[in-house]
Design a protein around this motif. Sequence first.
Motif, short mmCIF file in Angstrom:
data_model
loop_
_atom_site.label_atom_id
_atom_site.label_comp_id
_atom_site.label_asym_id
_atom_site.label_seq_id
_atom_site.Cartn_x
_atom_site.Cartn_y
_atom_site.Cartn_z
N GLY A 1 1.01 -1.07 0.07
CA GLY A 1 0.10 -0.10 0.21
C GLY A 1 1.06 1.24 0.23
N ILE A 2 0.26 2.39 -0.73
CA ILE A 2 1.37 3.33 -0.54
C ILE A 2 1.32 4.34 0.82
CG2 ILE A 2 -0.63 4.73 -1.32
CD1 ILE A 2 0.43 6.46 -3.93
N ALA B 1 2.82 11.22 -6.43
CA ALA B 1 2.26 10.19 -5.92
C ALA B 1 1.07 9.63 -6.51
CB ALA B 1 3.05 9.61 -4.27
N TYR B 2 0.74 8.74 -6.92
CA TYR B 2 -0.29 7.98 -7.58
C TYR B 2 -0.50 7.11 -6.73
CZ TYR B 2 0.83 11.04 -11.44
OH TYR B 2 1.16 12.29 -11.91
N SER B 3 -2.37 7.10 -6.23
CA SER B 3 -2.88 5.33 -5.27
C SER B 3 -4.08 5.13 -6.28
CB SER B 3 -3.27 5.89 -4.58
OG SER B 3 -4.43 6.32 -4.64
N GLU C 1 14.61 12.11 -10.25
CA GLU C 1 13.63 12.14 -9.82
C GLU C 1 12.55 11.17 -9.66
OE1 GLU C 1 9.66 13.99 -12.36
OE2 GLU C 1 11.31 13.38 -13.05
N VAL C 2 11.57 10.76 -8.76
CA VAL C 2 11.04 9.72 -7.63
C VAL C 2 9.56 9.78 -8.29
CG1 VAL C 2 10.50 7.83 -6.31
CG2 VAL C 2 12.87 8.84 -6.38
N VAL C 3 8.73 8.44 -9.13
CA VAL C 3 7.48 8.86 -8.76
C VAL C 3 6.79 7.44 -8.52
CG1 VAL C 3 5.82 9.18 -10.44
CG2 VAL C 3 7.82 9.89 -10.80
N VAL C 4 5.90 8.27 -7.66
CA VAL C 4 5.27 6.94 -6.69
C VAL C 4 4.35 6.08 -7.24
CG1 VAL C 4 4.35 5.87 -4.13
CG2 VAL C 4 6.75 6.92 -4.33
N LYS D 1 -4.16 11.45 -7.29
CA LYS D 1 -2.58 11.97 -6.70
C LYS D 1 -3.09 12.24 -5.61
CE LYS D 1 0.65 15.48 -8.57
NZ LYS D 1 0.89 15.98 -9.59
N VAL D 2 -2.01 11.81 -4.55
CA VAL D 2 -1.93 12.03 -3.11
C VAL D 2 -0.88 12.80 -2.66
CG1 VAL D 2 -3.36 9.82 -2.92
CG2 VAL D 2 -0.77 9.18 -2.92
N LYS D 3 -1.06 13.26 -1.35
CA LYS D 3 0.73 13.56 -0.87
C LYS D 3 1.03 12.66 -0.06
CE LYS D 3 2.97 16.71 1.78
NZ LYS D 3 3.45 18.06 0.99
N PHE D 4 2.32 12.78 -0.43
CA PHE D 4 2.96 10.94 -0.24
C PHE D 4 3.50 12.05 1.30
CE2 PHE D 4 6.81 8.30 -0.99
CZ PHE D 4 6.18 7.51 -0.49
N PHE D 5 3.20 11.46 2.32
CA PHE D 5 3.70 11.71 4.32
C PHE D 5 4.08 13.07 3.46
CE2 PHE D 5 4.85 6.81 3.24
CZ PHE D 5 3.94 6.63 3.63
#
Length: 254
Positions: free
Chosen positions: A10-11, A65-67, A28-31, A55-59
């Motif tokens: 899970g993300i 970041a995308y769930s 460049e990192v993409v989750v 699209k989500v706020k990643f921590f």
Amino acid sequence: MRILVTNDDGIFAEGIYKLAKHMQSNGEVVVVAPDSERSASGHAITMHSPLTVKKVKFFNTEIEAYSVNGTPADCVKIGVEVLCKTQKPDLVISGINNGPNLGTDVIYSGTVSAAVESAILDIPSIAVSMGSYESNQFDDAAQFISSIFKKMIESSSLHNIIINVNYPAKPKSEIKGVKITTLGTRRYDNAFIERKDPWGNSYYWISGTVRDIKQDVESDIAAINKNYISITPIHFDLTHFKHFEELKKWDFHI
């Protein structure tokens, strides 16, 4: 350099957070990861319902970041072919899984299947897991993956090979080194636990304990048991080439 990071826990699992944070020093990192846990989902893809991407706020980071309400393999497919369509990833990393992906268990693993999907798309990939469920930190494993990043990218012969890494859930001082390994064999006892519903019907939980069986000294299981980091090159081509040649000799009648 663009790096796609995914997982099957899970993300918002700690392992993917630590991995993505450490990989930022390399590019460049993409989750793109499942919106909830998808452990043991294997290489399933979603065919009969739509995939929702958010699209989500990643921590506490600014990482894109995308769930996805799908499987790890879905995440890689939609990540590469849609979300990163204008600039394809140079590498896909799946993990850090909370627990091992050793031996024949890689067939069931969502973590490893995400990396396999990347290889099918001709992008080099790494699957990384902790050697046991007893881990309470992921930083050392994330740092190790970051350190082998350049070797992975520079090796042109590894363009569609999956590197399956299992990192001992031990302090760095107790890790003896790195071993290049083969896949061992995993067997389980008491794999099904029976329960009864209020109407007396049986239902079952898949569980079980790992059977202690003799492993080849070069296997990933043997390496982890001796506190070595295990690195196993694997591939999606399941052809059994020895029997391929044998079957060509058969006299078939139609």
